[in-house]
Design a protein around this motif. Structure first.
Motif, PDB file in Angstrom:
ATOM      1  N   ALA A 172       0.836  -1.208   0.000  1.00  0.00           N
ATOM      2  CA  ALA A 172       0.000   0.000   0.000  1.00  0.00           C
ATOM      3  C   ALA A 172       0.868   1.255   0.000  1.00  0.00           C
ATOM      4  O   ALA A 172       0.550   2.231  -0.685  1.00  0.00           O
ATOM      5  CB  ALA A 172      -0.943  -0.005   1.195  1.00  0.00           C
ATOM      6  N   SER A 173       1.953   1.218   0.743  1.00  0.00           N
ATOM      7  CA  SER A 173       2.835   2.393   0.801  1.00  0.00           C
ATOM      8  C   SER A 173       3.477   2.680  -0.542  1.00  0.00           C
ATOM      9  O   SER A 173       3.890   3.805  -0.813  1.00  0.00           O
ATOM     10  CB  SER A 173       3.910   2.211   1.872  1.00  0.00           C
ATOM     11  OG  SER A 173       4.903   1.290   1.442  1.00  0.00           O
ATOM     12  N   LEU A 174       3.513   1.668  -1.411  1.00  0.00           N
ATOM     13  CA  LEU A 174       4.059   1.830  -2.753  1.00  0.00           C
ATOM     14  C   LEU A 174       2.959   2.130  -3.771  1.00  0.00           C
ATOM     15  O   LEU A 174       3.198   2.139  -4.968  1.00  0.00           O
ATOM     16  CB  LEU A 174       4.824   0.571  -3.156  1.00  0.00           C
ATOM     17  CG  LEU A 174       6.020   0.237  -2.263  1.00  0.00           C
ATOM     18  CD1 LEU A 174       6.589  -1.133  -2.614  1.00  0.00           C
ATOM     19  CD2 LEU A 174       7.086   1.319  -2.348  1.00  0.00           C
ATOM     20  N   GLY A 175       1.732   2.360  -3.248  1.00  0.00           N
ATOM     21  CA  GLY A 175       0.629   2.771  -4.096  1.00  0.00           C
ATOM     22  C   GLY A 175      -0.319   1.656  -4.520  1.00  0.00           C
ATOM     23  O   GLY A 175      -1.200   1.884  -5.337  1.00  0.00           O
ATOM     24  N   ASP A 176      -0.170   0.466  -3.970  1.00  0.00           N
ATOM     25  CA  ASP A 176      -1.021  -0.671  -4.339  1.00  0.00           C
ATOM     26  C   ASP A 176      -2.362  -0.573  -3.609  1.00  0.00           C
ATOM     27  O   ASP A 176      -2.493  -0.956  -2.455  1.00  0.00           O
ATOM     28  CB  ASP A 176      -0.312  -1.981  -3.999  1.00  0.00           C
ATOM     29  CG  ASP A 176      -1.058  -3.209  -4.473  1.00  0.00           C
ATOM     30  OD1 ASP A 176      -2.285  -3.130  -4.688  1.00  0.00           O
ATOM     31  OD2 ASP A 176      -0.402  -4.266  -4.605  1.00  0.00           O
ATOM     32  N   ARG A 177      -3.362  -0.061  -4.295  1.00  0.00           N
ATOM     33  CA  ARG A 177      -4.685   0.126  -3.694  1.00  0.00           C
ATOM     34  C   ARG A 177      -5.365  -1.205  -3.396  1.00  0.00           C
ATOM     35  O   ARG A 177      -6.111  -1.309  -2.436  1.00  0.00           O
ATOM     36  CB  ARG A 177      -5.560   0.990  -4.593  1.00  0.00           C
ATOM     37  CG  ARG A 177      -5.082   2.426  -4.650  1.00  0.00           C
ATOM     38  CD  ARG A 177      -5.933   3.242  -5.607  1.00  0.00           C
ATOM     39  NE  ARG A 177      -5.430   4.588  -5.708  1.00  0.00           N
ATOM     40  CZ  ARG A 177      -5.982   5.632  -5.099  1.00  0.00           C
ATOM     41  NH1 ARG A 177      -7.044   5.486  -4.372  1.00  0.00           N
ATOM     42  NH2 ARG A 177      -5.447   6.830  -5.235  1.00  0.00           N
TER      43      ARG A 177
ATOM     44  N   PHE B 284      -4.185  -2.447  -0.078  1.00  0.00           N
ATOM     45  CA  PHE B 284      -4.806  -1.712   1.019  1.00  0.00           C
ATOM     46  C   PHE B 284      -6.254  -2.119   1.187  1.00  0.00           C
ATOM     47  O   PHE B 284      -6.744  -2.257   2.306  1.00  0.00           O
ATOM     48  CB  PHE B 284      -4.689  -0.196   0.819  1.00  0.00           C
ATOM     49  CG  PHE B 284      -5.107   0.558   2.032  1.00  0.00           C
ATOM     50  CD1 PHE B 284      -4.322   0.561   3.173  1.00  0.00           C
ATOM     51  CD2 PHE B 284      -6.301   1.247   2.058  1.00  0.00           C
ATOM     52  CE1 PHE B 284      -4.719   1.227   4.310  1.00  0.00           C
ATOM     53  CE2 PHE B 284      -6.706   1.921   3.193  1.00  0.00           C
ATOM     54  CZ  PHE B 284      -5.911   1.917   4.324  1.00  0.00           C
TER      55      PHE B 284
ATOM     56  N   TRP C 120      -3.897   4.648   5.392  1.00  0.00           N
ATOM     57  CA  TRP C 120      -3.400   4.722   4.012  1.00  0.00           C
ATOM     58  C   TRP C 120      -2.264   5.744   3.919  1.00  0.00           C
ATOM     59  O   TRP C 120      -1.213   5.470   3.342  1.00  0.00           O
ATOM     60  CB  TRP C 120      -4.536   5.104   3.061  1.00  0.00           C
ATOM     61  CG  TRP C 120      -4.077   5.462   1.679  1.00  0.00           C
ATOM     62  CD1 TRP C 120      -3.924   6.699   1.164  1.00  0.00           C
ATOM     63  CD2 TRP C 120      -3.692   4.554   0.641  1.00  0.00           C
ATOM     64  NE1 TRP C 120      -3.486   6.628  -0.136  1.00  0.00           N
ATOM     65  CE2 TRP C 120      -3.328   5.327  -0.475  1.00  0.00           C
ATOM     66  CE3 TRP C 120      -3.613   3.162   0.556  1.00  0.00           C
ATOM     67  CZ2 TRP C 120      -2.896   4.749  -1.674  1.00  0.00           C
ATOM     68  CZ3 TRP C 120      -3.186   2.596  -0.647  1.00  0.00           C
ATOM     69  CH2 TRP C 120      -2.845   3.379  -1.731  1.00  0.00           C
ATOM     70  N   ARG C 121      -2.479   6.895   4.518  1.00  0.00           N
ATOM     71  CA  ARG C 121      -1.477   7.964   4.434  1.00  0.00           C
ATOM     72  C   ARG C 121      -0.174   7.609   5.151  1.00  0.00           C
ATOM     73  O   ARG C 121       0.895   8.076   4.762  1.00  0.00           O
ATOM     74  CB  ARG C 121      -2.038   9.252   5.027  1.00  0.00           C
ATOM     75  CG  ARG C 121      -3.086   9.874   4.160  1.00  0.00           C
ATOM     76  CD  ARG C 121      -3.594  11.161   4.742  1.00  0.00           C
ATOM     77  NE  ARG C 121      -4.603  11.761   3.861  1.00  0.00           N
ATOM     78  CZ  ARG C 121      -5.559  12.535   4.272  1.00  0.00           C
ATOM     79  NH1 ARG C 121      -5.657  12.864   5.547  1.00  0.00           N
ATOM     80  NH2 ARG C 121      -6.443  13.009   3.424  1.00  0.00           N
TER      81      ARG C 121
ATOM     82  N   GLY D  51       3.432   3.720   4.789  1.00  0.00           N
ATOM     83  CA  GLY D  51       4.876   3.608   4.548  1.00  0.00           C
ATOM     84  C   GLY D  51       5.723   3.808   5.790  1.00  0.00           C
ATOM     85  O   GLY D  51       6.881   3.364   5.827  1.00  0.00           O
TER      86      GLY D  51
END
Length: 65
Positions: free
Chosen positions: A13-18, A21, A58-59, A62
């Motif tokens: 998720a921290s790498l943008g994988d929705r 998440f 989510w925010r 990372g």
């Protein structure tokens, strides 16, 4: 304690994988909502808090350790 699978999901998720998440949320949303319902004044407040909690997760995915 967070499970290894949760750690992998939050890393993704921290790498943008929705999708990762979304799986994390699906895994935990019922338990978090039960906790919030026990302490909120009404169901709408609990649902708002649930949304805010997962937006914050989510925010900060990372930086989770």
């Amino acid at each position: 304690m967070i499970e290894a699978d949760d750690q992998r999901l939050l890393l993704a998720a921290s790498l943008g994988d929705r999708d990762a998440f979304e799986r994390f949320v699906e895994r935990h949303e019922a338990a978090v909502l039960r906790l919030l319902l026990a302490s909120a004044s009404d169901e709408a407040d609990a649902e708002d808090a649930l949304q805010e909690a997962f937006v914050a997760a989510w925010r900060s995915a990372g930086s989770y350790q």
